[in-house]
Design an enzyme around this catalytic site. Structure first.
Site, PDB file in Angstrom:
ATOM      1  N   SER B 100     161.699 -40.162  35.382  1.00  0.00           N
ATOM      2  CA  SER B 100     162.957 -41.356  35.360  1.00  0.00           C
ATOM      3  C   SER B 100     163.306 -41.743  36.516  1.00  0.00           C
ATOM      4  CB  SER B 100     164.144 -40.484  34.920  1.00  0.00           C
ATOM      5  OG  SER B 100     164.697 -39.627  35.571  1.00  0.00           O
ATOM      6  N   GLY B 101     163.034 -40.985  37.671  1.00  0.00           N
ATOM      7  CA  GLY B 101     163.406 -41.752  38.942  1.00  0.00           C
ATOM      8  C   GLY B 101     164.603 -41.383  39.528  1.00  0.00           C
ATOM      9  N   GLY B 102     165.341 -40.431  38.663  1.00  0.00           N
ATOM     10  CA  GLY B 102     166.732 -39.889  39.087  1.00  0.00           C
ATOM     11  C   GLY B 102     166.674 -38.720  40.119  1.00  0.00           C
ATOM     12  N   PHE B 103     165.556 -37.808  39.935  1.00  0.00           N
ATOM     13  CA  PHE B 103     165.388 -36.666  40.709  1.00  0.00           C
ATOM     14  C   PHE B 103     165.172 -37.210  42.147  1.00  0.00           C
ATOM     15  CE2 PHE B 103     162.728 -33.506  42.743  1.00  0.00           C
ATOM     16  CZ  PHE B 103     163.451 -32.319  42.902  1.00  0.00           C
ATOM     17  N   ASP B 153     168.031 -37.981  33.764  1.00  0.00           N
ATOM     18  CA  ASP B 153     169.231 -36.809  33.588  1.00  0.00           C
ATOM     19  C   ASP B 153     170.074 -36.717  34.613  1.00  0.00           C
ATOM     20  OD1 ASP B 153     166.662 -36.402  35.182  1.00  0.00           O
ATOM     21  OD2 ASP B 153     166.440 -34.135  34.307  1.00  0.00           O
ATOM     22  N   GLY B 223     165.215 -29.057  36.083  1.00  0.00           N
ATOM     23  CA  GLY B 223     165.983 -28.266  36.987  1.00  0.00           C
ATOM     24  C   GLY B 223     165.626 -26.828  37.372  1.00  0.00           C
ATOM     25  N   ASP B 273     153.342 -29.992  36.334  1.00  0.00           N
ATOM     26  CA  ASP B 273     152.877 -30.692  37.161  1.00  0.00           C
ATOM     27  C   ASP B 273     153.366 -30.344  38.491  1.00  0.00           C
ATOM     28  OD1 ASP B 273     155.807 -31.801  36.638  1.00  0.00           O
ATOM     29  OD2 ASP B 273     155.361 -32.742  38.595  1.00  0.00           O
ATOM     30  N   CYS B 311     132.986 -23.206  42.011  1.00  0.00           N
ATOM     31  CA  CYS B 311     133.529 -24.468  41.758  1.00  0.00           C
ATOM     32  C   CYS B 311     132.604 -25.388  41.624  1.00  0.00           C
ATOM     33  CB  CYS B 311     134.553 -24.843  42.845  1.00  0.00           C
ATOM     34  SG  CYS B 311     135.383 -26.344  42.602  1.00  0.00           S
ATOM     35  N   CYS B 313     133.122 -28.649  41.875  1.00  0.00           N
ATOM     36  CA  CYS B 313     133.422 -30.250  42.002  1.00  0.00           C
ATOM     37  C   CYS B 313     132.461 -30.647  43.121  1.00  0.00           C
ATOM     38  CB  CYS B 313     134.977 -30.009  42.685  1.00  0.00           C
ATOM     39  SG  CYS B 313     134.864 -29.492  44.362  1.00  0.00           S
ATOM     40  N   CYS B 316     132.399 -28.855  46.675  1.00  0.00           N
ATOM     41  CA  CYS B 316     131.829 -27.745  46.683  1.00  0.00           C
ATOM     42  C   CYS B 316     130.423 -28.037  46.529  1.00  0.00           C
ATOM     43  CB  CYS B 316     132.320 -26.944  45.817  1.00  0.00           C
ATOM     44  SG  CYS B 316     134.065 -26.259  46.114  1.00  0.00           S
ATOM     45  N   HIS B 341     138.817 -31.078  45.259  1.00  0.00           N
ATOM     46  CA  HIS B 341     138.580 -29.559  45.068  1.00  0.00           C
ATOM     47  C   HIS B 341     139.724 -29.206  44.526  1.00  0.00           C
ATOM     48  CE1 HIS B 341     137.662 -25.652  44.988  1.00  0.00           C
ATOM     49  NE2 HIS B 341     138.925 -25.210  45.713  1.00  0.00           N
TER      50      HIS B 341
HETATM   51 ZN   LIG Z   1     135.442 -27.258  44.445  1.00  0.00          ZN
END
Ligand SMILES: [Zn+2]
Ligand SMILES: [Zn+2]
Lengths: 373, 396
Positions: B100-103, B153, B223, B273, B311, B313, B316, B341
């Protein structure tokens, strides 16, 4: 390494071919060419994954001692050479002393060795260390240790000294090189010094070409770095011409520096074959000033995927790394394309036309402010 | 209206863990679909730390975050709207979520003041007084055009106690209604309310119970990433997921360390996230099973293995720790390489969690994960307790 001149245009512009190079003997390279500029062994901003999304990447990676000398022991322990160490294993590797985009501080070279400036500060490199590092890095070709700390204001005495030191280094290197099992597939380029003194240049050229080197690097006109972009090759074309007169036709010639396109063309006309590609990285915005801007007709990854100027501008404003990635791809693309057009211009004997186009682009270049508004 | 409302989001549960509250689901959104539990990397400024969107697609990233506070400031809603939204602007055709940008406002701007109307703040440019209201937040988020938006919020630090927490909780409920009313594109942008209530079980419970009366497509739990005590943290999480409806995704905001992910999936969260995996790459920190390594450390100077041998990726595949050691914190390209990675690590972790839930062996997965992360058996007490609450008893 073998080099053959296919034809000469105008006064001395050469269309040539390099073959039997280093550890990948089957590769054939057309000259005039530029090498892939790297920092710390990677193209700036571009990991292999992104680099591979580009077309026409120069097959030769240009890695500088100043970036890797601090880490040569790791490459030594790795055993398989710097190309594989830096994940550029499909490339040929040329090792120069200095990063052409970074100014080399003046006044630190000595009879016993020269100063290299890396992230960890100054390292003094003598012939012994130099050969140890080359054996670790395992280049396909490399620049001999040289004292290129000369410029316009250098005294004749200092110019003579740089020639002498460089020849002494070369003799020691040739001796060590010939005994090295690991370097038996690596080609060595001798370095022509002598500042702005024709006499010293002549001496340097004669002596260096009398030694078993695969090609020549002509340096000692400036101290590299952004200022070398102002270096005007026409100011020294006489000296360069004289120097080249004493070099054999059938060996390639390389000059380091930050090369704007018009300067490349002048150097090509004089008979220089190999160049850096640090120019497209020297100032990511300013580059728009003199080659085509990000355009709908450009076929590079950045333009093809339709990243807009507005987005790139936003990335620049917010200092996001992706700005560097996208601009680097576009700028490299144009620079590499430019070398391809030099090639076709020489083939079709249309160098004058190409020169006109480049001059026009230079004078009609849009300003940085225009791009960002 | 509720019955005929067009839904920007649909959620289907594919599998449920028979022991814990974990579930595997599929979220369908206007731009793409998302398999849950999911980790969403944070692309604050409309770009993810040096990665081209195509690289994220190759890592099979399906959703990423943008920050409304930053994007509202640069490039600004006008340009974003002209560009046809953030998706088009940044060349990303999969899902986006915006906060929201609020935090950010409250944490970045010292002078922010929260009033009933909105968050009052001084413009960082000209010092003038400005107001981020729930309506304004949604207006900017509508211009950005993310598939999932967050309500504005009333954020209080998790260490705050007393009446301020209660006030914030009530205000958050009032603001969700203003946000819902302000959403111009409910058919293509859904809006999540945020369960607040600090570390007070009663307030959280009341907040969640009030919010589930709203006609929304998913819920966020907010929060809880402010460094509060972990023993409180997990209790607030599990209390919230107990109340939130099963058939809607639950997004635990700002949480994304591997350990927290594993535990909170078990507690019934679906979306996560965290800026850490991408932000830390710049300093040479790479995530590996069992923890993290800093590639700047001399011990990697002659370590010719990839960051993680298992891995897949591109970093790697192509690069050794020894080479990365020579360029991390020096060359910008190192930042991109380590970010690739780290994102791969986070996404792979979530894929393994999903698989283990589908195969009904999530409890074994948890046991193995803990053994790898804490080989000496020194498991964090809070995690042991949290897992015990969902019937997983770790053996040390
Ligand atoms: Zn990797
Ligand atoms: Zn382009």
């Amino acid at each position: 390494m073998k080099f053959s001149v296919l034809c000469v245009r105008g006064h001395g512009a050469r269309l040539g071919q390099l073959s039997s190079i280093g550890h990948q003997g089957c590769k054939i390279l057309d000259t005039p060419m530029c090498m892939l500029y790297t920092r710390g062994g990677s193209a700036p901003y571009l990991g292999l994954d992104m680099l591979q999304r580009m077309e026409n990447i120069p097959p030769v990676a240009h890695i500088t001692l100043s970036h890797l000398s601090d880490h040569y022991e790791a490459v030594q322990a790795f055993k398989e050479g710097v190309a594989k160490f830096t994940a550029l294993k499909d490339h040929l590797v040329f090792i120069s002393l200095h990063d052409p985009a970074v100014e080399v501080y003046s006044g630190f070279n000595e009879k016993s060795g020269i100063a290299i400036w890396g992230k960890g500060g100054k390292t003094k490199i003598d012939v012994d260390l130099f050969m140890k590092i080359q054996e670790a890095l395992l280049p396909d070709w490399y620049q001999a240790l040289s004292d290129g700390d000369t410029s316009k204001d250098t005294s004749k005495k200092r110019a003579g000294k740089s020639v002498q030191r460089t020849l002494t280094f070369l003799d020691q290197i040739i001796e060590r090189h010939s005994q090295s099992e690991r370097l038996k597939n690596s080609a060595l380029f001798g370095v022509i010094e002598g500042g702005y003194s024709e006499k010293d240049r002549e001496h340097s050229a004669k002596e260096t070409s009398a030694r078993p080197v695969s090609g020549f690097i002509i340096e000692g006109f400036h101290n590299m770095g952004p200022k070398s972009e102002q270096f005007c090759i026409s100011d020294v074309s006489g000296v360069i011409q004289k120097t080249l007169d004493y070099l054999p036709e059938d060996k390639p010639r390389l000059m380091h520096g930050v090369w704007p396109p018009d300067q490349v063309l002048e150097a090509v006309e004089l008979g220089i074959d190999i160049f850096d590609s640090s120019y497209p990285c020297s100032d990511l915005c300013m580059y728009f000033d003199d080659l085509a801007p990000i355009s709908p007709h450009c076929t590079c990854y950045t333009c093809h995927k339709k990243f807009t100027r507005a987005y790139i501008n936003h990335l620049l404003n917010t200092s996001e790394i992706l700005a560097g990635v996208l601009l680097m791809i576009h700028n490299f693309h144009h620079y590499f394309q430019f070398f391809r057009s030099i090639h076709s211009a020489l083939e079709e004997n249309k160098l004058e036309e190409l020169k006109r186009v480049i001059q026009q682009q230079k004078s009609s270049a849009i300003s940085k402010d225009a791009l960002l508004s | 209206m509720a019955a005929s409302r067009a839904h920007a989001l649909t959620f289907k549960i594919i599998a449920e863990c028979k022991t814990t509250k974990a579930r595997v689901g599929k979220i369908n959104l206007p731009h793409y679909h998302v398999d849950t539990p999911v980790f969403m990397p944070v692309g604050t400024q409309g770009t993810l730390k040096g990665l081209a969107p195509e690289q994220l697609v190759e890592l099979d990233c399906k959703i990423m975050l943008g920050n409304t506070y930053h994007l509202g400031h640069r490039p600004g809603p006008e340009l974003l709207e002209k560009a046809g939204g953030l998706h088009k602007f940044m060349n990303w055709d999969r899902c986006l979520l915006t906060d929201s940008g609020g935090f950010q406002m409250v944490s970045l701007l010292k002078l922010a003041e929260i009033k009933e109307e909105g968050v009052k703040f001084q413009s960082p440019h000209d010092g003038s007084e400005m107001m981020l209201t729930p309506e304004k937040s949604i207006e900017i988020q509508n211009s950005i055009g993310a598939d999932i938006m967050m309500q504005l919020d009333d954020v209080v630090h998790s260490s705050t106690t007393g009446t301020r927490v209660e006030e914030a909780m009530h205000r958050t409920i009032r603001w969700i209604d203003r946000c819902l009313a302000a959403n111009k594109h409910p058919e293509k942008q859904c809006l999540f309310p945020i369960v607040q209530g600090g570390l007070d079980p009663d307030l959280r419970k009341r907040c969640a119970e009030e919010l589930i009366k709203r006609d929304v497509d998913g819920y966020a739990i907010g929060g809880l990433s402010g460094g509060e005590e972990k023993s409180h943290f997990w209790r607030m999480v599990t209390l919230s997921t107990d109340i939130l409806p099963k058939d809607k995704p639950r997004y635990l905001m700002g949480v994304g360390f591997a350990l927290d992910l594993v535990v909170c999936v078990a507690l019934g969260c679906d979306m996560f996230d965290c800026v850490f995996p991408t932000r830390t790459a710049r300093f040479g920190t790479a995530l590996i099973p069992g923890g993290q390594i800093n590639l700047k450390n001399k011990m990697f100077a002659q370590d010719f293995r990839p960051i993680d041998e298992n891995c897949n990726c591109s970093t790697c595949k192509d690069y050794t720790r020894a080479y990365l050691h020579t360029i991390v914190t020096i060359e910008p390209v190192a930042s991109s390489l380590v970010t690739v990675h780290n994102v791969a690590y986070q996404l792979n972790l979530m894929t393994s969690i999903q698989k283990s839930i589908v195969d009904n062996r999530f409890p074994e997965f948890i046991q193995n994960f803990f053994e790898e992360m804490y080989p000496d058996g020194d498991f964090p007490q809070w995690a042991v307790e949290a897992l015990k609450s969902v019937n997983v008893r770790l053996s040390e």
